[in-house]
Enzyme design. Structure first.
Site, mmCIF file in Angstrom:
data_model
loop_
_atom_site.group_PDB
_atom_site.id
_atom_site.type_symbol
_atom_site.label_atom_id
_atom_site.label_comp_id
_atom_site.label_asym_id
_atom_site.label_seq_id
_atom_site.Cartn_x
_atom_site.Cartn_y
_atom_site.Cartn_z
ATOM 1 N N GLU A 110 0.804 -1.234 0.000
ATOM 2 C CA GLU A 110 0.000 0.000 0.000
ATOM 3 C C GLU A 110 0.834 1.280 0.000
ATOM 4 O O GLU A 110 0.638 2.156 0.851
ATOM 5 C CB GLU A 110 -0.935 -0.007 1.210
ATOM 6 C CG GLU A 110 -1.879 -1.191 1.212
ATOM 7 C CD GLU A 110 -2.824 -1.225 2.416
ATOM 8 O OE1 GLU A 110 -2.546 -0.543 3.411
ATOM 9 O OE2 GLU A 110 -3.836 -1.943 2.342
ATOM 10 N N GLU A 154 -6.015 -10.777 -1.104
ATOM 11 C CA GLU A 154 -6.848 -10.527 0.087
ATOM 12 C C GLU A 154 -8.326 -10.480 -0.292
ATOM 13 O O GLU A 154 -9.080 -9.622 0.172
ATOM 14 C CB GLU A 154 -6.430 -9.205 0.754
ATOM 15 C CG GLU A 154 -4.958 -9.143 1.111
ATOM 16 C CD GLU A 154 -4.560 -7.888 1.886
ATOM 17 O OE1 GLU A 154 -5.449 -7.205 2.428
ATOM 18 O OE2 GLU A 154 -3.361 -7.600 1.952
HETATM 19 C C1 GLA Z 1 -4.830 -4.405 4.308
HETATM 20 C C2 GLA Z 1 -3.632 -5.236 4.722
HETATM 21 C C3 GLA Z 1 -4.064 -6.518 5.377
HETATM 22 C C4 GLA Z 1 -5.148 -6.296 6.397
HETATM 23 C C5 GLA Z 1 -6.285 -5.546 5.798
HETATM 24 C C6 GLA Z 1 -7.354 -5.265 6.821
HETATM 25 O O1 GLA Z 1 -5.457 -4.874 3.217
HETATM 26 O O2 GLA Z 1 -2.790 -5.531 3.645
HETATM 27 O O3 GLA Z 1 -2.953 -7.086 5.994
HETATM 28 O O4 GLA Z 1 -4.624 -5.562 7.477
HETATM 29 O O5 GLA Z 1 -5.801 -4.295 5.317
HETATM 30 O O6 GLA Z 1 -7.570 -6.322 7.658
#
Ligand code: GLA
Length: 410
Positions: A215, A324
Protein backbone atom coordinates in the site's frame (compact mmCIF):
# COMPACT_ATOMS: atom_id res chain seq x y z
CA UNK A 1 -34.12 -30.62 -7.72
CA UNK A 2 -35.22 -29.47 -11.18
CA UNK A 3 -38.17 -27.56 -9.74
CA UNK A 4 -35.88 -25.94 -7.22
CA UNK A 5 -33.38 -24.97 -9.91
CA UNK A 6 -36.11 -23.33 -11.97
CA UNK A 7 -37.39 -21.44 -8.95
CA UNK A 8 -33.86 -20.34 -8.14
CA UNK A 9 -33.26 -19.16 -11.71
CA UNK A 10 -36.50 -17.16 -11.65
CA UNK A 11 -35.63 -15.62 -8.32
CA UNK A 12 -32.17 -14.72 -9.55
CA UNK A 13 -33.55 -13.02 -12.64
CA UNK A 14 -35.87 -10.86 -10.56
CA UNK A 15 -33.17 -10.11 -8.04
CA UNK A 16 -30.75 -9.13 -10.80
CA UNK A 17 -33.26 -6.85 -12.42
CA UNK A 18 -34.03 -5.19 -9.13
CA UNK A 19 -30.54 -4.77 -7.82
CA UNK A 20 -27.74 -5.24 -10.30
CA UNK A 21 -27.85 -1.88 -12.05
CA UNK A 22 -28.28 0.07 -8.86
CA UNK A 23 -25.43 -1.74 -7.21
CA UNK A 24 -22.97 -1.55 -10.05
CA UNK A 25 -23.18 2.21 -10.16
CA UNK A 26 -22.19 2.35 -6.51
CA UNK A 27 -18.51 1.48 -6.42
CA UNK A 28 -17.16 1.23 -2.91
CA UNK A 29 -13.96 2.73 -1.66
CA UNK A 30 -11.81 -0.08 -0.33
CA UNK A 31 -11.64 0.26 3.42
CA UNK A 32 -8.11 -1.16 3.69
CA UNK A 33 -6.49 2.25 3.82
CA UNK A 34 -8.44 3.44 6.80
CA UNK A 35 -7.77 0.53 9.11
CA UNK A 36 -4.78 0.83 11.30
CA UNK A 37 -5.87 -1.71 13.81
CA UNK A 38 -5.53 -5.43 13.39
CA UNK A 39 -8.80 -7.05 12.49
CA UNK A 40 -10.95 -8.87 14.99
CA UNK A 41 -9.69 -12.21 16.07
CA UNK A 42 -11.95 -15.15 15.59
CA UNK A 43 -13.41 -17.79 17.87
CA UNK A 44 -15.91 -15.32 19.27
CA UNK A 45 -18.89 -17.44 18.32
CA UNK A 46 -19.48 -20.51 20.47
CA UNK A 47 -19.51 -23.59 18.33
CA UNK A 48 -20.70 -27.12 18.60
CA UNK A 49 -17.76 -29.44 18.83
CA UNK A 50 -18.84 -32.00 16.27
CA UNK A 51 -16.87 -32.33 13.06
CA UNK A 52 -18.78 -30.60 10.28
CA UNK A 53 -20.80 -33.09 8.31
CA UNK A 54 -21.63 -32.84 4.62
CA UNK A 55 -24.72 -30.74 4.19
CA UNK A 56 -26.28 -32.52 1.22
CA UNK A 57 -26.64 -29.04 -0.22
CA UNK A 58 -29.37 -27.85 -2.51
CA UNK A 59 -26.80 -27.81 -5.30
CA UNK A 60 -26.44 -31.57 -5.09
CA UNK A 61 -24.59 -33.94 -2.78
CA UNK A 62 -21.70 -34.24 -5.25
CA UNK A 63 -20.48 -30.79 -4.10
CA UNK A 64 -20.01 -31.94 -0.51
CA UNK A 65 -16.78 -33.70 -1.36
CA UNK A 66 -15.29 -31.06 -3.66
CA UNK A 67 -12.74 -28.52 -2.54
CA UNK A 68 -11.52 -25.13 -3.67
CA UNK A 69 -7.89 -26.21 -3.91
CA UNK A 70 -8.69 -29.19 -6.14
CA UNK A 71 -11.11 -27.21 -8.29
CA UNK A 72 -8.35 -24.74 -9.17
CA UNK A 73 -5.31 -27.02 -8.94
CA UNK A 74 -4.50 -26.51 -12.63
CA UNK A 75 -4.59 -22.74 -12.36
CA UNK A 76 -3.55 -21.37 -8.97
CA UNK A 77 -3.03 -22.07 -5.29
CA UNK A 78 -6.09 -21.34 -3.19
CA UNK A 79 -5.18 -19.52 0.02
CA UNK A 80 -6.80 -18.14 3.15
CA UNK A 81 -5.74 -15.51 5.69
CA UNK A 82 -5.55 -16.95 9.19
CA UNK A 83 -5.02 -15.46 12.64
CA UNK A 84 -2.81 -17.60 14.89
CA UNK A 85 -5.85 -18.60 16.97
CA UNK A 86 -7.18 -20.69 14.08
CA UNK A 87 -4.20 -23.05 14.32
CA UNK A 88 -5.55 -24.12 17.72
CA UNK A 89 -9.07 -24.76 16.42
CA UNK A 90 -9.29 -28.36 15.23
CA UNK A 91 -12.63 -28.00 13.50
CA UNK A 92 -11.52 -25.00 11.52
CA UNK A 93 -8.15 -26.51 10.70
CA UNK A 94 -9.90 -29.53 9.23
CA UNK A 95 -11.68 -27.19 6.81
CA UNK A 96 -8.45 -25.29 6.13
CA UNK A 97 -6.65 -28.53 5.26
CA UNK A 98 -9.47 -29.75 3.05
CA UNK A 99 -10.14 -26.56 1.13
CA UNK A 100 -6.85 -24.64 0.88
CA UNK A 101 -3.19 -25.17 0.03
CA UNK A 102 -1.81 -21.74 0.93
CA UNK A 103 -2.24 -19.27 3.77
CA UNK A 104 -1.24 -15.78 4.81
CA UNK A 105 -0.78 -14.78 8.44
CA UNK A 106 -3.47 -12.20 9.05
CA UNK A 107 -1.28 -10.13 11.39
CA UNK A 108 1.50 -12.24 12.86
CA UNK A 109 4.09 -11.53 10.16
CA UNK A 110 3.64 -7.78 10.12
CA UNK A 111 6.38 -5.54 11.55
CA UNK A 112 4.46 -4.68 14.74
CA UNK A 113 4.21 -8.40 15.48
CA UNK A 114 7.80 -9.36 14.66
CA UNK A 115 9.68 -6.40 16.15
CA UNK A 116 10.80 -7.04 19.72
CA UNK A 117 10.42 -3.63 21.32
CA UNK A 118 11.99 -4.33 24.69
CA UNK A 119 15.09 -6.06 23.38
CA UNK A 120 15.58 -3.47 20.65
CA UNK A 121 15.28 -0.57 23.09
CA UNK A 122 17.43 -2.20 25.74
CA UNK A 123 20.14 -3.03 23.23
CA UNK A 124 20.46 0.55 21.96
CA UNK A 125 22.93 1.88 20.74
CA UNK A 126 24.22 -1.52 19.63
CA UNK A 127 20.82 -2.22 18.05
CA UNK A 128 20.82 1.16 16.26
CA UNK A 129 20.85 -0.45 12.84
CA UNK A 130 20.09 -4.02 13.94
CA UNK A 131 16.61 -4.21 15.50
CA UNK A 132 15.80 -7.36 17.45
CA UNK A 133 13.03 -9.57 16.08
CA UNK A 134 10.95 -12.29 17.66
CA UNK A 135 9.65 -15.09 15.44
CA UNK A 136 7.76 -17.04 18.12
CA UNK A 137 4.36 -15.94 16.80
CA UNK A 138 4.85 -17.46 13.33
CA UNK A 139 6.52 -20.75 14.19
CA UNK A 140 3.35 -22.77 14.79
CA UNK A 141 1.88 -21.64 11.50
CA UNK A 142 5.08 -22.26 9.57
CA UNK A 143 5.42 -25.72 11.15
CA UNK A 144 1.87 -26.45 10.05
CA UNK A 145 2.71 -25.30 6.51
CA UNK A 146 5.84 -27.46 6.38
CA UNK A 147 4.06 -30.55 7.70
CA UNK A 148 1.00 -30.20 5.49
CA UNK A 149 2.52 -29.02 2.22
CA UNK A 150 1.02 -25.54 2.37
CA UNK A 151 2.65 -22.55 0.72
CA UNK A 152 2.73 -19.30 2.67
CA UNK A 153 2.55 -15.72 1.43
CA UNK A 154 4.98 -13.57 3.42
CA UNK A 155 2.94 -10.52 4.39
CA UNK A 156 4.41 -7.92 4.71
CA UNK A 157 7.95 -6.52 4.92
CA UNK A 158 7.51 -2.78 4.42
CA UNK A 159 4.22 -1.01 5.18
CA UNK A 160 3.27 2.43 6.49
CA UNK A 161 0.70 0.82 8.80
CA UNK A 162 1.20 -1.69 11.62
CA UNK A 163 4.82 -0.60 11.93
CA UNK A 164 5.33 1.14 15.26
CA UNK A 165 6.44 4.74 15.50
CA UNK A 166 9.29 3.85 17.90
CA UNK A 167 10.96 1.85 15.14
CA UNK A 168 11.62 5.11 13.26
CA UNK A 169 13.05 7.22 16.08
CA UNK A 170 16.67 7.82 16.97
CA UNK A 171 16.75 5.75 20.15
CA UNK A 172 13.67 3.60 19.62
CA UNK A 173 11.58 5.67 22.07
CA UNK A 174 8.17 6.76 20.77
CA UNK A 175 8.62 10.44 21.69
CA UNK A 176 12.10 10.88 20.19
CA UNK A 177 12.86 12.54 16.83
CA UNK A 178 12.79 10.51 13.63
CA UNK A 179 16.04 8.98 12.36
CA UNK A 180 18.10 10.07 9.38
CA UNK A 181 17.57 8.51 5.94
CA UNK A 182 20.85 6.64 6.32
CA UNK A 183 19.89 5.00 9.60
CA UNK A 184 16.40 4.07 8.40
CA UNK A 185 17.83 2.50 5.24
CA UNK A 186 20.09 0.42 7.45
CA UNK A 187 17.15 -0.59 9.71
CA UNK A 188 15.03 -1.47 6.68
CA UNK A 189 17.82 -3.62 5.27
CA UNK A 190 18.41 -5.36 8.59
CA UNK A 191 14.70 -6.01 9.11
CA UNK A 192 14.22 -7.50 5.63
CA UNK A 193 17.40 -9.54 5.93
CA UNK A 194 16.39 -11.01 9.29
CA UNK A 195 12.83 -11.94 8.30
CA UNK A 196 13.80 -13.50 4.99
CA UNK A 197 16.81 -15.31 6.40
CA UNK A 198 14.82 -16.80 9.27
CA UNK A 199 12.13 -18.12 6.93
CA UNK A 200 14.53 -19.37 4.29
CA UNK A 201 16.79 -21.14 6.76
CA UNK A 202 14.19 -22.60 9.11
CA UNK A 203 11.43 -23.25 6.58
CA UNK A 204 13.08 -23.60 3.17
CA UNK A 205 10.66 -23.34 0.27
CA UNK A 206 7.58 -22.65 2.44
CA UNK A 207 7.21 -18.95 1.59
CA UNK A 208 6.47 -18.68 -2.12
CA UNK A 209 5.71 -14.95 -2.31
CA UNK A 210 6.77 -11.89 -0.33
CA UNK A 211 4.67 -8.75 -0.13
CA UNK A 212 7.81 -6.64 -0.06
CA UNK A 213 5.94 -3.33 -0.02
CA UNK A 214 2.28 -2.92 0.93
CA UNK A 215 0.00 0.00 0.00
CA UNK A 216 2.56 2.63 -1.01
CA UNK A 217 0.42 4.27 -3.69
CA UNK A 218 -2.20 6.85 -2.75
CA UNK A 219 -3.43 8.93 -5.64
CA UNK A 220 -5.64 11.14 -3.47
CA UNK A 221 -3.21 12.37 -0.86
CA UNK A 222 0.12 11.09 -2.16
CA UNK A 223 3.00 13.15 -3.55
CA UNK A 224 3.08 14.41 -7.14
CA UNK A 225 4.01 10.95 -8.34
CA UNK A 226 1.29 9.25 -6.27
CA UNK A 227 3.49 7.81 -3.50
CA UNK A 228 1.75 7.67 -0.11
CA UNK A 229 2.98 10.39 2.25
CA UNK A 230 0.30 10.58 4.92
CA UNK A 231 1.15 8.81 8.18
CA UNK A 232 3.97 7.14 6.28
CA UNK A 233 7.15 7.14 8.36
CA UNK A 234 9.03 5.36 5.60
CA UNK A 235 8.35 8.30 3.32
CA UNK A 236 9.06 10.78 6.08
CA UNK A 237 12.49 9.34 6.92
CA UNK A 238 13.76 7.88 3.63
CA UNK A 239 11.71 9.62 0.95
CA UNK A 240 9.72 8.13 -1.95
CA UNK A 241 12.49 5.76 -2.95
CA UNK A 242 11.91 3.66 0.20
CA UNK A 243 10.01 1.43 -2.23
CA UNK A 244 13.04 0.91 -4.45
CA UNK A 245 15.28 0.15 -1.48
CA UNK A 246 12.85 -2.33 0.06
CA UNK A 247 12.85 -4.30 -3.18
CA UNK A 248 16.62 -3.96 -3.58
CA UNK A 249 17.16 -5.51 -0.14
CA UNK A 250 14.54 -8.18 -0.68
CA UNK A 251 16.26 -9.28 -3.89
CA UNK A 252 19.63 -9.15 -2.16
CA UNK A 253 18.60 -11.54 0.62
CA UNK A 254 16.20 -13.74 -1.32
CA UNK A 255 17.34 -17.30 -2.03
CA UNK A 256 15.23 -17.17 -5.19
CA UNK A 257 12.49 -19.53 -3.99
CA UNK A 258 9.82 -16.83 -3.58
CA UNK A 259 8.43 -14.16 -5.86
CA UNK A 260 8.77 -10.54 -4.80
CA UNK A 261 5.45 -8.68 -4.88
CA UNK A 262 4.08 -5.18 -4.55
CA UNK A 263 0.65 -5.43 -2.86
CA UNK A 264 -2.16 -2.87 -2.89
CA UNK A 265 -5.92 -2.27 -2.70
CA UNK A 266 -8.05 -0.37 -5.22
CA UNK A 267 -5.79 -1.48 -8.09
CA UNK A 268 -8.42 -0.77 -10.72
CA UNK A 269 -8.24 2.96 -10.00
CA UNK A 270 -4.49 3.25 -9.59
CA UNK A 271 -3.03 0.63 -11.90
CA UNK A 272 -1.25 3.20 -14.10
CA UNK A 273 0.26 4.89 -11.07
CA UNK A 274 1.41 1.58 -9.61
CA UNK A 275 3.15 0.58 -12.82
CA UNK A 276 4.74 4.02 -13.23
CA UNK A 277 6.03 4.07 -9.64
CA UNK A 278 7.37 0.53 -9.89
CA UNK A 279 9.09 1.11 -13.25
CA UNK A 280 12.59 1.68 -11.79
CA UNK A 281 12.17 -1.36 -9.51
CA UNK A 282 11.25 -3.46 -12.50
CA UNK A 283 14.07 -1.99 -14.55
CA UNK A 284 16.48 -3.07 -11.80
CA UNK A 285 15.04 -6.59 -11.89
CA UNK A 286 13.94 -6.47 -8.26
CA UNK A 287 10.23 -7.26 -8.56
CA UNK A 288 8.28 -10.24 -9.91
CA UNK A 289 4.65 -9.38 -9.50
CA UNK A 290 1.76 -7.35 -8.19
CA UNK A 291 -0.61 -8.49 -5.48
CA UNK A 292 -4.13 -7.25 -6.04
CA UNK A 293 -5.80 -7.25 -2.62
CA UNK A 294 -9.35 -7.26 -4.07
CA UNK A 295 -11.33 -6.08 -1.06
CA UNK A 296 -14.45 -5.80 -3.19
CA UNK A 297 -18.17 -5.27 -2.77
CA UNK A 298 -21.17 -6.70 -4.57
CA UNK A 299 -21.53 -3.26 -6.18
CA UNK A 300 -18.17 -3.64 -7.96
CA UNK A 301 -17.85 -4.84 -11.51
CA UNK A 302 -15.70 -7.98 -11.49
CA UNK A 303 -14.57 -7.62 -15.10
CA UNK A 304 -13.17 -4.15 -14.46
CA UNK A 305 -11.96 -4.58 -10.90
CA UNK A 306 -10.28 -7.92 -11.40
CA UNK A 307 -9.96 -9.22 -14.96
CA UNK A 308 -9.09 -5.98 -16.79
CA UNK A 309 -6.80 -4.84 -13.99
CA UNK A 310 -4.95 -8.16 -13.81
CA UNK A 311 -4.62 -8.17 -17.61
CA UNK A 312 -3.15 -4.67 -17.47
CA UNK A 313 -0.50 -5.81 -14.99
CA UNK A 314 0.26 -8.96 -16.97
CA UNK A 315 0.72 -6.91 -20.12
CA UNK A 316 3.10 -4.62 -18.20
CA UNK A 317 5.23 -7.70 -17.48
CA UNK A 318 4.14 -8.58 -13.95
CA UNK A 319 2.87 -11.81 -12.51
CA UNK A 320 -0.36 -11.32 -10.58
CA UNK A 321 -1.73 -12.75 -7.36
CA UNK A 322 -5.09 -12.04 -5.75
CA UNK A 323 -3.99 -11.63 -2.18
CA UNK A 324 -6.85 -10.53 0.09
CA UNK A 325 -10.10 -11.36 -1.66
CA UNK A 326 -13.41 -10.61 0.03
CA UNK A 327 -16.68 -9.42 -1.51
CA UNK A 328 -18.74 -7.54 1.05
CA UNK A 329 -22.40 -6.71 0.72
CA UNK A 330 -24.79 -4.31 2.37
CA UNK A 331 -27.73 -6.46 1.27
CA UNK A 332 -29.30 -8.82 3.77
CA UNK A 333 -30.56 -12.40 3.92
CA UNK A 334 -30.98 -14.81 1.06
CA UNK A 335 -30.79 -12.05 -1.51
CA UNK A 336 -27.38 -10.99 -0.22
CA UNK A 337 -26.16 -14.58 -0.33
CA UNK A 338 -27.27 -15.07 -3.93
CA UNK A 339 -25.90 -11.82 -5.32
CA UNK A 340 -22.61 -12.40 -3.55
CA UNK A 341 -22.40 -15.96 -4.88
CA UNK A 342 -23.05 -14.68 -8.41
CA UNK A 343 -20.26 -12.13 -8.04
CA UNK A 344 -17.83 -14.77 -6.75
CA UNK A 345 -18.78 -16.99 -9.67
CA UNK A 346 -18.13 -14.22 -12.20
CA UNK A 347 -14.78 -13.42 -10.63
CA UNK A 348 -13.54 -17.00 -10.66
CA UNK A 349 -14.88 -17.66 -14.13
CA UNK A 350 -13.10 -14.60 -15.52
CA UNK A 351 -9.85 -15.32 -13.72
CA UNK A 352 -9.75 -19.02 -14.54
CA UNK A 353 -10.50 -18.46 -18.19
CA UNK A 354 -7.97 -15.62 -18.51
CA UNK A 355 -5.33 -17.75 -16.81
CA UNK A 356 -6.04 -20.70 -19.09
CA UNK A 357 -5.82 -18.65 -22.27
CA UNK A 358 -2.71 -16.81 -21.10
CA UNK A 359 -4.25 -13.36 -20.77
CA UNK A 360 -3.21 -13.14 -17.15
CA UNK A 361 -0.33 -14.78 -15.35
CA UNK A 362 -1.77 -15.72 -11.96
CA UNK A 363 -0.65 -18.48 -9.60
CA UNK A 364 -2.36 -17.68 -6.30
CA UNK A 365 -5.76 -16.50 -5.04
CA UNK A 366 -6.23 -15.89 -1.30
CA UNK A 367 -9.46 -15.10 0.52
CA UNK A 368 -9.01 -12.72 3.45
CA UNK A 369 -10.39 -14.88 6.22
CA UNK A 370 -11.99 -18.26 6.78
CA UNK A 371 -15.51 -17.25 7.77
CA UNK A 372 -17.63 -14.11 8.11
CA UNK A 373 -17.34 -13.74 11.88
CA UNK A 374 -13.55 -13.74 11.59
CA UNK A 375 -13.52 -11.11 8.84
CA UNK A 376 -12.29 -7.55 9.37
CA UNK A 377 -15.48 -6.64 7.43
CA UNK A 378 -17.75 -8.93 9.42
CA UNK A 379 -20.68 -6.49 9.07
CA UNK A 380 -20.59 -7.10 5.31
CA UNK A 381 -20.36 -10.90 5.49
CA UNK A 382 -17.77 -11.04 2.72
CA UNK A 383 -16.38 -14.59 2.85
CA UNK A 384 -17.09 -18.15 1.69
CA UNK A 385 -18.01 -19.74 5.04
CA UNK A 386 -20.08 -18.65 8.03
CA UNK A 387 -20.73 -20.00 11.50
CA UNK A 388 -24.15 -21.59 11.79
CA UNK A 389 -23.62 -23.78 14.82
CA UNK A 390 -20.41 -24.81 13.14
CA UNK A 391 -18.42 -23.63 10.15
CA UNK A 392 -20.66 -23.92 7.10
CA UNK A 393 -20.33 -23.28 3.38
CA UNK A 394 -22.19 -20.23 2.10
CA UNK A 395 -23.72 -19.75 -1.33
CA UNK A 396 -20.53 -17.76 -1.95
CA UNK A 397 -18.52 -21.00 -1.69
CA UNK A 398 -20.69 -22.57 -4.38
CA UNK A 399 -20.30 -19.42 -6.46
CA UNK A 400 -16.53 -19.64 -6.11
CA UNK A 401 -16.75 -23.29 -7.22
CA UNK A 402 -18.76 -22.14 -10.25
CA UNK A 403 -21.70 -24.51 -9.69
CA UNK A 404 -23.89 -24.54 -12.81
CA UNK A 405 -27.12 -23.48 -11.06
CA UNK A 406 -25.75 -20.16 -9.85
CA UNK A 407 -25.58 -17.53 -12.59
CA UNK A 408 -22.48 -15.38 -12.95
CA UNK A 409 -23.03 -11.66 -12.44
CA UNK A 410 -20.11 -9.50 -13.44
C1 GLA B 1 -4.83 -4.41 4.31
C2 GLA B 1 -3.63 -5.24 4.72
C3 GLA B 1 -4.06 -6.52 5.38
C4 GLA B 1 -5.15 -6.30 6.40
C5 GLA B 1 -6.28 -5.55 5.80
C6 GLA B 1 -7.35 -5.26 6.82
O1 GLA B 1 -5.46 -4.87 3.22
O2 GLA B 1 -2.79 -5.53 3.64
O3 GLA B 1 -2.95 -7.09 5.99
O4 GLA B 1 -4.62 -5.56 7.48
O5 GLA B 1 -5.80 -4.30 5.32
O6 GLA B 1 -7.57 -6.32 7.66
Amino acid sequence: MKRFTMKLAALLTVVCMLTACKEETKPTETPAAVTETPSVTEEVTPEVTATPTPTGSKHGAEWDEKTLKDRYADSFKFGVALPSSTFRNEIHMKVVKEQFNSFTFENEMKPDALLNRDATQKGYPDTNTEPVLNFAGIKKGLDFAKENGFGVRGHTLCWYSQTPKWFFTVDYQSGSPLCSREVMLARLESYIKQVMTFCQEEYPGVIYAWDVVNEAVDIRTGDANGVRKEKNNWYETIGPDFINYAFLYARKYSDGTAGLYYNDYGCEGKKQDIVRILAPVKEAGNIDGIGMQCHLSTGDNMRNAVYRTAKFFTEAGYKVQITELDIGTSLKGERADLIQAMKYKALFQLVEEADKNGEIDIDSVTVWGLHDTASWRSGENPLLFRIVGTITKKEAWYGAMQVPDIAAME
